[in-house]
Motif scaffolding. Sequence first.
Motif, PDB file in Angstrom:
ATOM      1  N   VAL A 275       0.856  -1.184   0.000  1.00 23.37           N
ATOM      2  CA  VAL A 275       0.000   0.000   0.000  1.00 23.37           C
ATOM      3  C   VAL A 275       0.894   1.238   0.000  1.00 23.37           C
ATOM      4  N   ASN A 276       0.708   2.084  -1.018  1.00 24.13           N
ATOM      5  CA  ASN A 276       1.510   3.313  -1.164  1.00 24.13           C
ATOM      6  C   ASN A 276       0.581   4.516  -1.061  1.00 24.13           C
ATOM      7  N   PRO A 277       0.295   4.998   0.156  1.00 28.56           N
ATOM      8  CA  PRO A 277      -0.626   6.144   0.290  1.00 28.56           C
ATOM      9  C   PRO A 277      -0.117   7.387  -0.432  1.00 28.56           C
ATOM     10  N   GLY A 278       1.192   7.616  -0.360  1.00 30.95           N
ATOM     11  CA  GLY A 278       1.750   8.807  -1.002  1.00 30.95           C
ATOM     12  C   GLY A 278       1.596   8.773  -2.505  1.00 30.95           C
ATOM     13  N   LYS A 279       1.735   7.586  -3.097  1.00 33.16           N
ATOM     14  CA  LYS A 279       1.614   7.446  -4.550  1.00 33.16           C
ATOM     15  C   LYS A 279       0.182   7.135  -4.982  1.00 33.16           C
ATOM     16  N   GLY A 280      -0.673   6.829  -3.989  1.00 35.03           N
ATOM     17  CA  GLY A 280      -2.068   6.580  -4.301  1.00 35.03           C
ATOM     18  C   GLY A 280      -2.321   5.262  -4.997  1.00 35.03           C
ATOM     19  N   ASN A 281      -1.515   4.231  -4.679  1.00 34.86           N
ATOM     20  CA  ASN A 281      -1.745   2.951  -5.351  1.00 34.86           C
ATOM     21  C   ASN A 281      -1.494   1.781  -4.409  1.00 34.86           C
ATOM     22  N   VAL A 282      -1.950   0.610  -4.853  1.00 36.64           N
ATOM     23  CA  VAL A 282      -1.672  -0.659  -4.183  1.00 36.64           C
ATOM     24  C   VAL A 282      -1.094  -1.589  -5.235  1.00 36.64           C
ATOM     25  N   PHE A 325       0.511  -6.372 -10.092  1.00 40.87           N
ATOM     26  CA  PHE A 325      -0.578  -5.536 -10.596  1.00 40.87           C
ATOM     27  C   PHE A 325      -0.617  -4.256  -9.768  1.00 40.87           C
ATOM     28  N   GLU A 326      -0.746  -3.136 -10.428  1.00 40.27           N
ATOM     29  CA  GLU A 326      -0.856  -1.849  -9.746  1.00 40.27           C
ATOM     30  C   GLU A 326      -2.255  -1.292  -9.955  1.00 40.27           C
ATOM     31  N   VAL A 327      -2.929  -0.944  -8.873  1.00 37.45           N
ATOM     32  CA  VAL A 327      -4.281  -0.389  -8.961  1.00 37.45           C
ATOM     33  C   VAL A 327      -4.352   0.898  -8.155  1.00 37.45           C
ATOM     34  N   SER A 328      -5.288   1.757  -8.520  1.00 40.51           N
ATOM     35  CA  SER A 328      -5.419   3.073  -7.904  1.00 40.51           C
ATOM     36  C   SER A 328      -6.261   3.023  -6.636  1.00 40.51           C
ATOM     37  N   ILE A 329      -5.757   3.634  -5.592  1.00 42.94           N
ATOM     38  CA  ILE A 329      -6.530   3.719  -4.346  1.00 42.94           C
ATOM     39  C   ILE A 329      -7.775   4.564  -4.556  1.00 42.94           C
ATOM     40  N   SER A 396      -8.206 -19.091   6.247  1.00 40.93           N
ATOM     41  CA  SER A 396      -7.759 -17.735   6.563  1.00 40.93           C
ATOM     42  C   SER A 396      -8.137 -16.782   5.437  1.00 40.93           C
ATOM     43  N   ALA A 397      -8.343 -15.525   5.822  1.00 40.72           N
ATOM     44  CA  ALA A 397      -8.626 -14.462   4.874  1.00 40.72           C
ATOM     45  C   ALA A 397      -8.167 -13.151   5.478  1.00 40.72           C
ATOM     46  N   LEU A 398      -7.808 -12.225   4.611  1.00 42.75           N
ATOM     47  CA  LEU A 398      -7.366 -10.895   5.039  1.00 42.75           C
ATOM     48  C   LEU A 398      -7.982  -9.877   4.098  1.00 42.75           C
ATOM     49  N   ALA A 399      -8.666  -8.887   4.673  1.00 42.86           N
ATOM     50  CA  ALA A 399      -9.264  -7.813   3.875  1.00 42.86           C
ATOM     51  C   ALA A 399      -8.890  -6.476   4.493  1.00 42.86           C
ATOM     52  N   PHE A 400      -8.738  -5.476   3.661  1.00 34.66           N
ATOM     53  CA  PHE A 400      -8.465  -4.125   4.166  1.00 34.66           C
ATOM     54  C   PHE A 400      -9.097  -3.094   3.236  1.00 34.66           C
ATOM     55  N   THR A 401      -9.610  -2.042   3.866  1.00 39.89           N
ATOM     56  CA  THR A 401     -10.183  -0.919   3.126  1.00 39.89           C
ATOM     57  C   THR A 401      -9.257   0.283   3.318  1.00 39.89           C
ATOM     58  N   VAL A 402      -8.856   0.877   2.218  1.00 33.88           N
ATOM     59  CA  VAL A 402      -7.892   1.990   2.269  1.00 33.88           C
ATOM     60  C   VAL A 402      -8.644   3.305   2.437  1.00 33.88           C
TER      61      VAL A 402
END
Length: 402
Positions: A275-282, A325-329, A396-402
Amino acid sequence: MIEKKVRSILRHQWSVSETEKCGALIAALRKDEEVMVVPVFDVNDQPIGLIDRQAALSMASNPLHFSVYQNRTAKMLLQESFPSFDADVSIDEAAQRILELGLTLSSGGFLITENGKYMGVGINTDMLNYLVEANHARAEALHELNNEMMDSVNYAGRIQGALLPNMSLLHRDLESVGVLWEPRDVVGGDVYWRTPEDHEGSFTLALIDCTGHGVPGSLMSMLVVTSLNRIYAEQPAIQPGEALARLGNLVRTSLNQDRDDCQSNDGFDAGLCKVNPGKGNVIFAGARTNCFIIPRSGDPVIRLQGEKQALGYPGKEPYVALEAFEVSIEQCATFFMASDGVLDQPGGDKNVAFGPRRMMQSLERFRHLGAEGLVREMKHHIDQWRGQEKRRDDVSALAFTV
């Protein structure tokens, strides 16, 4: 408990010759209530069989039968078959052989010899009493052993749980986080993981599914987590695809699976999200692990498929950086990864795997809940799907909302 031999239940008692009259034998049995079986010897002083007390007295209780038998020789009362065991045969083995002959352990007896020489008799009820006591002692020993093993496994579970990131670290810089972690056997091969922020404010989350479950799986998971910590300590800004390749190589060499004489065949599946908050992507990369993304726009759930290879298994060709894969936050709200314990779990009316298609349908259904609510409802939905079917693997599962 040491297994006892038949010599431990040996009885020394009187016997009769084959010429003894039945009347005299019956009289002797009525006087001696301790005798259950009587060995009979021939003229050469060799045992030729056994007379069962219960059968003999039953015959004598009928006046007509007794009048017929009383002046005949004891040979007339011999059992059809009589077991004979060396004194050093185990009681368990002797009991098994008696049952194989179609006899019962609730009455009768057998001869006991040593080096072919008559020693005495064994009583089946003595054998039965020993087996009951022995089985009780074995059950208690197994219960104690099971308790010791479960104490060890539960302690291992606490250690494995302590290696997982705490919720405050998982939630840092994220709107919502959901975690499902249910080892099949207290401990297991599934783990979730997160790095602290690097100097750019970026951080990486991972979901890893190691070979096996239970204690072997947990040992693999600890090796993988230790290797991940090493990789990110040395290269905090490493990209997910490169990190997975390096992790695969480290696990392979740690287990000597890069050698021709390797004895193991172990590895892992994994998904990493940086997660790259500064660049706005994951940035996502996966090895036999998918990342499902819920767009902010209301568009259908997106499935990013990891590469189809697992990592860490035997081989000499080094792994290279996996596709990322790069996606936009700005466009993507919630990210979800699950182990194959979720996807492969059979259930439903036809007892088939849950699978990616149902996974995407469920994510669509619960997409509005955010990561924490999403995982909670997914767990409920997966449990309903499994029904009474036995759990096959760690889940197991892992989820996160940015």
